[in-house]
Design a protein around this motif. Structure first.
Motif, PDB file in Angstrom:
ATOM      1  N   GLY A  50      -2.121 -23.318   1.783  1.00 45.39           N
ATOM      2  CA  GLY A  50      -2.394 -22.182   2.665  1.00 45.39           C
ATOM      3  C   GLY A  50      -1.226 -21.221   2.720  1.00 45.39           C
ATOM      4  N   ASN A  51       0.018 -21.772   2.768  1.00 45.01           N
ATOM      5  CA  ASN A  51       1.201 -20.906   2.802  1.00 45.01           C
ATOM      6  C   ASN A  51       1.336 -20.107   1.513  1.00 45.01           C
ATOM      7  OD1 ASN A  51       1.802 -21.865   5.327  1.00 45.01           O
ATOM      8  ND2 ASN A  51       3.245 -23.418   4.606  1.00 45.01           N
ATOM      9  N   VAL A  52       1.087 -20.777   0.368  1.00 42.54           N
ATOM     10  CA  VAL A  52       1.180 -20.091  -0.920  1.00 42.54           C
ATOM     11  C   VAL A  52       0.155 -18.969  -1.017  1.00 42.54           C
ATOM     12  CG1 VAL A  52       0.813 -20.369  -3.404  1.00 42.54           C
ATOM     13  CG2 VAL A  52       2.194 -22.031  -2.153  1.00 42.54           C
ATOM     14  N   GLU A  53      -1.072 -19.259  -0.556  1.00 40.64           N
ATOM     15  CA  GLU A  53      -2.111 -18.234  -0.611  1.00 40.64           C
ATOM     16  C   GLU A  53      -1.751 -17.041   0.275  1.00 40.64           C
ATOM     17  OE1 GLU A  53      -5.653 -20.231   0.474  1.00 40.64           O
ATOM     18  OE2 GLU A  53      -5.935 -21.201  -1.488  1.00 40.64           O
ATOM     19  N   ALA A  54      -1.195 -17.333   1.465  1.00 39.01           N
ATOM     20  CA  ALA A  54      -0.807 -16.241   2.368  1.00 39.01           C
ATOM     21  C   ALA A  54       0.333 -15.417   1.763  1.00 39.01           C
ATOM     22  CB  ALA A  54      -0.375 -16.814   3.719  1.00 39.01           C
ATOM     23  N   THR A  55       1.320 -16.116   1.137  1.00 33.52           N
ATOM     24  CA  THR A  55       2.438 -15.416   0.501  1.00 33.52           C
ATOM     25  C   THR A  55       1.949 -14.577  -0.665  1.00 33.52           C
ATOM     26  OG1 THR A  55       3.931 -17.206   1.127  1.00 33.52           O
ATOM     27  CG2 THR A  55       4.683 -15.720  -0.607  1.00 33.52           C
ATOM     28  N   SER A  56       1.032 -15.136  -1.457  1.00 34.13           N
ATOM     29  CA  SER A  56       0.485 -14.405  -2.595  1.00 34.13           C
ATOM     30  C   SER A  56      -0.226 -13.135  -2.139  1.00 34.13           C
ATOM     31  CB  SER A  56      -0.485 -15.308  -3.365  1.00 34.13           C
ATOM     32  OG  SER A  56      -1.103 -14.601  -4.414  1.00 34.13           O
ATOM     33  N   GLU A  57      -0.985 -13.256  -1.050  1.00 36.04           N
ATOM     34  CA  GLU A  57      -1.683 -12.073  -0.545  1.00 36.04           C
ATOM     35  C   GLU A  57      -0.688 -11.012  -0.067  1.00 36.04           C
ATOM     36  OE1 GLU A  57      -4.276 -13.389   2.475  1.00 36.04           O
ATOM     37  OE2 GLU A  57      -5.665 -14.426   1.134  1.00 36.04           O
ATOM     38  N   ALA A  58       0.396 -11.465   0.572  1.00 34.33           N
ATOM     39  CA  ALA A  58       1.404 -10.513   1.045  1.00 34.33           C
ATOM     40  C   ALA A  58       2.077  -9.806  -0.124  1.00 34.33           C
ATOM     41  CB  ALA A  58       2.448 -11.239   1.898  1.00 34.33           C
ATOM     42  N   ILE A  59       2.373 -10.573  -1.193  1.00 35.69           N
ATOM     43  CA  ILE A  59       3.007  -9.974  -2.377  1.00 35.69           C
ATOM     44  C   ILE A  59       2.077  -8.963  -3.028  1.00 35.69           C
ATOM     45  CG2 ILE A  59       3.824 -10.470  -4.711  1.00 35.69           C
ATOM     46  CD1 ILE A  59       4.910 -13.110  -3.639  1.00 35.69           C
ATOM     47  N   MET A  60       0.817  -9.327  -3.173  1.00 39.94           N
ATOM     48  CA  MET A  60      -0.142  -8.415  -3.795  1.00 39.94           C
ATOM     49  C   MET A  60      -0.297  -7.144  -2.960  1.00 39.94           C
ATOM     50  SD  MET A  60      -0.934  -9.789  -6.583  1.00 39.94           S
ATOM     51  CE  MET A  60      -2.251  -8.667  -7.031  1.00 39.94           C
ATOM     52  N   SER A  61      -0.283  -7.296  -1.635  1.00 34.43           N
ATOM     53  CA  SER A  61      -0.391  -6.126  -0.766  1.00 34.43           C
ATOM     54  C   SER A  61       0.824  -5.218  -0.939  1.00 34.43           C
ATOM     55  CB  SER A  61      -0.518  -6.585   0.689  1.00 34.43           C
ATOM     56  OG  SER A  61      -0.550  -5.470   1.556  1.00 34.43           O
ATOM     57  N   ALA A  62       2.037  -5.832  -1.025  1.00 34.58           N
ATOM     58  CA  ALA A  62       3.251  -5.030  -1.212  1.00 34.58           C
ATOM     59  C   ALA A  62       3.236  -4.309  -2.552  1.00 34.58           C
ATOM     60  CB  ALA A  62       4.475  -5.933  -1.098  1.00 34.58           C
ATOM     61  N   LEU A  63       2.796  -5.010  -3.601  1.00 32.76           N
ATOM     62  CA  LEU A  63       2.728  -4.381  -4.934  1.00 32.76           C
ATOM     63  C   LEU A  63       1.728  -3.231  -4.934  1.00 32.76           C
ATOM     64  CD1 LEU A  63       2.803  -7.513  -7.278  1.00 32.76           C
ATOM     65  CD2 LEU A  63       4.628  -5.840  -6.908  1.00 32.76           C
ATOM     66  N   LYS A  64       0.624  -3.416  -4.216  1.00 32.05           N
ATOM     67  CA  LYS A  64      -0.363  -2.333  -4.154  1.00 32.05           C
ATOM     68  C   LYS A  64       0.224  -1.114  -3.440  1.00 32.05           C
ATOM     69  CE  LYS A  64      -4.607  -0.761  -4.657  1.00 32.05           C
ATOM     70  NZ  LYS A  64      -4.470   0.532  -4.013  1.00 32.05           N
ATOM     71  N   GLU A  65       0.995  -1.368  -2.404  1.00 35.50           N
ATOM     72  CA  GLU A  65       1.613  -0.266  -1.678  1.00 35.50           C
ATOM     73  C   GLU A  65       2.622   0.473  -2.555  1.00 35.50           C
ATOM     74  OE1 GLU A  65       3.961   0.534   2.551  1.00 35.50           O
ATOM     75  OE2 GLU A  65       3.213  -1.466   2.023  1.00 35.50           O
ATOM     76  N   VAL A  66       3.412  -0.316  -3.313  1.00 31.54           N
ATOM     77  CA  VAL A  66       4.365   0.320  -4.239  1.00 31.54           C
ATOM     78  C   VAL A  66       3.627   1.139  -5.284  1.00 31.54           C
ATOM     79  CG1 VAL A  66       6.049  -0.160  -6.051  1.00 31.54           C
ATOM     80  CG2 VAL A  66       6.153  -1.411  -3.896  1.00 31.54           C
ATOM     81  N   GLU A  67       2.539   0.582  -5.783  1.00 28.52           N
ATOM     82  CA  GLU A  67       1.749   1.302  -6.788  1.00 28.52           C
ATOM     83  C   GLU A  67       1.187   2.600  -6.227  1.00 28.52           C
ATOM     84  OE1 GLU A  67      -2.169   0.538  -9.642  1.00 28.52           O
ATOM     85  OE2 GLU A  67      -1.494  -0.986  -8.229  1.00 28.52           O
ATOM     86  N   ASP A  68       0.684   2.536  -4.971  1.00 24.71           N
ATOM     87  CA  ASP A  68       0.161   3.744  -4.342  1.00 24.71           C
ATOM     88  C   ASP A  68       1.254   4.790  -4.152  1.00 24.71           C
ATOM     89  OD1 ASP A  68      -2.266   2.521  -4.252  1.00 24.71           O
ATOM     90  OD2 ASP A  68      -2.129   1.915  -2.145  1.00 24.71           O
ATOM     91  N   ASN A  69       2.437   4.331  -3.700  1.00 24.73           N
ATOM     92  CA  ASN A  69       3.539   5.269  -3.500  1.00 24.73           C
ATOM     93  C   ASN A  69       3.961   5.921  -4.808  1.00 24.73           C
ATOM     94  OD1 ASN A  69       3.568   4.705  -0.797  1.00 24.73           O
ATOM     95  ND2 ASN A  69       5.191   3.165  -0.938  1.00 24.73           N
ATOM     96  N   ALA A  70       3.996   5.097  -5.872  1.00 23.47           N
ATOM     97  CA  ALA A  70       4.360   5.645  -7.179  1.00 23.47           C
ATOM     98  C   ALA A  70       3.331   6.670  -7.640  1.00 23.47           C
ATOM     99  CB  ALA A  70       4.475   4.510  -8.207  1.00 23.47           C
TER     100      ALA A  70
END
Length: 296
Positions: free
Chosen positions: A203-223
């Motif tokens: 569960g912790n890994v899945e939550a961390t993975s979702e947080a990382i993917m969300s951050a990468l999406k935000e970086v991608e949007d900003n770029a």
């Protein structure tokens, strides 16, 4: 009160004789699984120890030995078949006195069970035929920490209708079975704990993975927004550059003014004013606001 035919096996009292007891009484005499005792005094620590040990020594699938107390063996003179006959533990007409006598027999047997070692054998006592003229007890004996032994160190098991000492080989087998069962229980507990830990980590890994993917999406949007803004700025600069290429230089404008070409000078002045406004508008042009992420 439910009838005996449909009663639960967890019942501890039967007004009549239960189906289970009837089946045992119909068997051909005593065996390693069944034993008959006429009185409660006959059920001592040795009898209970032998019954509990027999479950493992004889590998009894049911996991218990049954002793009917208040029952004797009788032999059919014509067929020679031996069966149990209920004689009852008490012969009283008074119901209250009969129940009190059964309770006294129960307590006596429980006291004998407490004398078995290293811990008391498992014992379940069922009252049979309490409303009949000959009530008796059905004992279900199970091992708890075999091999069991008496206070004087006797390690015995059942041998048909009698008892005998447990051999060294049987003792080793019983100890091995006991330790294997203890290991199985410990392993089950540890495995259950590890399973819970793994599920938590998952569960912790899945939550961390979702947080990382969300951050990468935000970086991608900003770029992406930055690239759009840069592209718009570059396009505006190219437009200004193209317009400047088509305009006269300042030296040419001065030369025209010196030669008195006022019409051309006025036109150039308007062009210069237009370019100035264009450049100023590009400097203060608001960038596209980045959309905010929806919040719940």
């Amino acid at each position: 009160m439910p009838s005996d035919a449909t009663s639960s096996s967890k019942r501890l009292r039967y007004q009549d004789v239960s189906v289970e007891a009837r089946q045992i009484l119909s068997q051909e005499g005593e065996s390693h699984r069944f034993e008959f005792k006429e009185t409660a005094e006959a059920v001592d620590a040795r009898v209970l120890t032998a019954a509990a040990n027999a479950v493992l020594v004889d590998e009894i699938a049911e996991g218990l030995v049954t002793i009917l107390v208040g029952v004797k063996e009788v032999t059919d003179e014509q067929t020679g078949v031996v069966r149990g006959e209920v004689v009852g533990l008490v012969k009283m007409n008074d119901e209250r006195a009969r129940h009190a006598s059964l309770e006294k027999a129960r307590q006596k047997i429980q006291s004998r069970a407490s004398e078995t070692l290293p811990v008391p054998v498992g014992l379940r006592i069922i009252e049979e035929g309490v409303d009949t003229a000959a009530p008796f007890l059905r004992l279900e004996v199970r091992p708890t920490r075999a091999p069991h032994y008496t206070r004087d160190g006797l390690r015995v098991t059942r041998y048909g209708a009698s008892t005998r000492a447990i051999t060294d080989e049987e003792l080793i087998d019983v100890y091995l079975v006991r330790e294997a069962e203890a290991f199985r229980q410990r392993f089950t507990e540890i495995a259950g704990g590890l399973t819970g830990t793994v599920e938590t980590l998952r569960g912790n890994v899945e939550a961390t993975s979702e947080a990382i993917m969300s951050a990468l999406k935000e970086v991608e949007d900003n770029a992406g927004y930055a690239a759009v803004e840069a592209s718009e700025a570059a396009s505006a600069l190219r437009e200004i550059e193209m317009e400047l290429r088509d305009r006269p230089t300042s030296a040419e404008v001065i030369d025209w003014l010196e030669h008195g070409d006022l019409a051309i000078a006025a036109k150039l002045s308007r062009v210069a004013a237009h370019l100035t406004r264009r450049i100023n508008s590009q400097r203060v042009k608001p960038t596209n606001p980045r959309p905010r992420k929806a919040t719940s």
